[in-house]
Motif scaffolding. Structure first.
Motif, PDB file in Angstrom:
ATOM      1  N   SER A   2      -2.665  12.577  40.227  1.00 19.37           N
ATOM      2  CA  SER A   2      -2.184  13.943  40.207  1.00 19.37           C
ATOM      3  C   SER A   2      -2.714  14.695  41.422  1.00 19.37           C
ATOM      4  O   SER A   2      -3.697  14.279  42.065  1.00 19.37           O
ATOM      5  CB  SER A   2      -2.641  14.645  38.932  1.00 19.37           C
ATOM      6  OG  SER A   2      -4.032  14.909  38.993  1.00 19.37           O
ATOM      7  N   ALA A  17       3.442  18.351  47.816  1.00 18.25           N
ATOM      8  CA  ALA A  17       3.501  18.441  46.356  1.00 18.25           C
ATOM      9  C   ALA A  17       4.930  18.201  45.885  1.00 18.25           C
ATOM     10  O   ALA A  17       5.826  19.006  46.166  1.00 18.25           O
ATOM     11  CB  ALA A  17       3.013  19.805  45.883  1.00 18.25           C
ATOM     12  N   ALA A  19       7.411  18.719  43.380  1.00 17.02           N
ATOM     13  CA  ALA A  19       7.409  19.765  42.356  1.00 17.02           C
ATOM     14  C   ALA A  19       8.833  20.113  41.952  1.00 17.02           C
ATOM     15  O   ALA A  19       9.800  19.800  42.655  1.00 17.02           O
ATOM     16  CB  ALA A  19       6.691  21.008  42.885  1.00 17.02           C
ATOM     17  N   GLY A  47       6.286  23.534  38.560  1.00 17.96           N
ATOM     18  CA  GLY A  47       5.033  23.008  39.076  1.00 17.96           C
ATOM     19  C   GLY A  47       5.161  21.569  39.501  1.00 17.96           C
ATOM     20  O   GLY A  47       6.266  20.997  39.555  1.00 17.96           O
ATOM     21  N   ALA A  48       4.030  20.972  39.823  1.00 26.47           N
ATOM     22  CA  ALA A  48       3.997  19.612  40.343  1.00 26.47           C
ATOM     23  C   ALA A  48       4.312  18.590  39.258  1.00 26.47           C
ATOM     24  O   ALA A  48       3.971  18.773  38.087  1.00 26.47           O
ATOM     25  CB  ALA A  48       2.626  19.324  40.949  1.00 26.47           C
ATOM     26  N   GLU A  62       7.170  21.722  32.270  1.00 25.05           N
ATOM     27  CA  GLU A  62       6.653  22.953  32.863  1.00 25.05           C
ATOM     28  C   GLU A  62       7.195  24.192  32.144  1.00 25.05           C
ATOM     29  O   GLU A  62       6.466  25.164  31.927  1.00 25.05           O
ATOM     30  CB  GLU A  62       7.004  23.009  34.351  1.00 25.05           C
ATOM     31  CG  GLU A  62       6.239  22.021  35.218  1.00 25.05           C
ATOM     32  CD  GLU A  62       4.791  22.428  35.439  1.00 25.05           C
ATOM     33  OE1 GLU A  62       4.444  23.592  35.148  1.00 25.05           O
ATOM     34  OE2 GLU A  62       3.999  21.590  35.908  1.00 25.05           O
ATOM     35  N   ILE A 101       5.655  22.284  49.506  1.00 25.19           N
ATOM     36  CA  ILE A 101       6.416  21.997  48.293  1.00 25.19           C
ATOM     37  C   ILE A 101       7.689  21.242  48.657  1.00 25.19           C
ATOM     38  O   ILE A 101       8.434  21.659  49.545  1.00 25.19           O
ATOM     39  CB  ILE A 101       6.762  23.304  47.556  1.00 25.19           C
ATOM     40  CG1 ILE A 101       5.480  24.001  47.087  1.00 25.19           C
ATOM     41  CG2 ILE A 101       7.693  23.036  46.371  1.00 25.19           C
ATOM     42  CD1 ILE A 101       5.695  25.410  46.587  1.00 25.19           C
TER      43      ILE A 101
END
Length: 326
Positions: A2, A17, A19, A47-48, A62, A101
């Motif tokens: 992670s 990331a 995401a 999010g990731a 998420e 991202i």
């Protein structure tokens, strides 16, 4: 691994990331935004990804964590609107962590009354949830949110939201290798892009890769700040000497099916956009050391699956075969 585990080894320096952002609209077209616990600004839930997770599973998780809601019609936006990547998606968190991202956007609908049942988890990520009209948005947390909401605004004929300035992207190096030197063979997300190149006889270009001895298509991993399309162009040029006038995004591949273990034991979770190259020019010049052999294959001449470099390439070729004659 992670992204939080990586931070312990990598510090604050930029990471890529993988995401997903979640765009939920009510019956009047308003969008659901959360006020974030880290900076107090507003953004879409998201999010990731977790290791081995695909984008839709990540979007559902998420949304549930950050709002307590379930959206039955949640789907990934089609390409290219669903894609997010590029140097403008740099973000520095209040704690100093820096990311670029990359990934996908999901979209779904819920009635306005659903907010009455919202119950975010106790992580502190969500301070408040509220519906907003797309022409009356609050202060937003980062450029990823601005770009996502601009996708929805475009459907109404509204102009895109201005983006905040970001630092220049780092020079191209070998980000994945640098991470490997810290984490060893443990699974790492490998965002990247692959390219379908065909000749005048509708034959597909395949490369036999020096690292695996297997057949693959041109492609590779993103560098920090690089868009999926820029990665596709760079890898195509590096591995083959070819340039494409246009690259058409076809499909995103991610999830447990696309985990790959190299012969030396390194494990990657591929997060890969497949492109079709149009108007290709230049002499075919295989990259020394990286490419052992090149070949042009018709749809009924492709190597056997065991000769291909993993399920990602198997599925890439299925997309190509499925598009023959269209």
């Amino acid at each position: 691994m992670s992204i939080l585990e990586l931070r312990k080894l990598w510090g604050n320096r930029p990471l890529i990331a993988a995401a997903v952002g979640v765009l939920i609209q009510d019956e009047t077209g308003r969008v659901l935004l959360q006020r974030r616990g880290d900076d107090g600004l507003w953004g879409e839930p998201g999010g990731a990804l977790e290791p081995g997770e695909d984008f839709l599973a990540g979007a559902r998780r998420e949304l549930l964590e950050e709002t307590g809601l379930v959206c039955p019609d949640l789907t990934l936006l089609p390409l290219p609107d669903g894609l997010q990547s590029g140097p403008e998606l740099f973000h520095r968190y209040p704690n100093g962590h820096e990311i670029y991202i990359v990934g996908m956007r999901a979209h779904g609908t819920l009635p306005a009354s659903a907010l009455e049942q919202a119950q975010p988890d106790d992580s502190g990520e969500t301070l408040e949830l509220r519906w907003f009209a797309l022409n009356d948005l609050p202060p937003l947390s980062n450029n990823a949110n601005r770009q996502s909401l601009s996708v929805l605004r475009a459907r109404l004929g509204l102009p895109p939201l201005p983006l905040e300035p970001t630092p220049p992207a780092p020079p191209v190096g070998n980000h994945l290798m640098a991470l490997r030197n810290r984490v060893g063979p443990r699974p790492l997300f490998a965002p990247g892009a692959n390219v379908l190149v065909t000749d005048g006889r509708d034959r597909l270009l395949l490369l036999r890769h020096g690292g695996t001895g297997k057949w693959t298509v041109p492609g590779g991993s993103l560098e920090p700040g690089e868009s999926f399309e820029d990665c596709a162009r760079r890898e195509l040029l590096e591995e083959t000497g070819l340039r494409a006038e246009a690259l058409e995004p076809l499909q995103m591949f991610a999830g447990p099916r696309h985990r790959f273990t190299y012969p030396h034991g390194d494990v990657v979770d591929n997060v890969s956009v497949l492109y079709r190259a149009h108007d290709v020019t230049g002499p075919l010049t295989p990259q020394a050391g990286e490419v052992l052999e090149v070949g042009w294959f018709g749809a009924d001449e492709l190597p056997a699956e065991e000769e291909l470099s993993g399920t990602l390439i198997v599925d890439n070729l299925r997309v190509w075969k499925g598009g023959q004659g269209t």
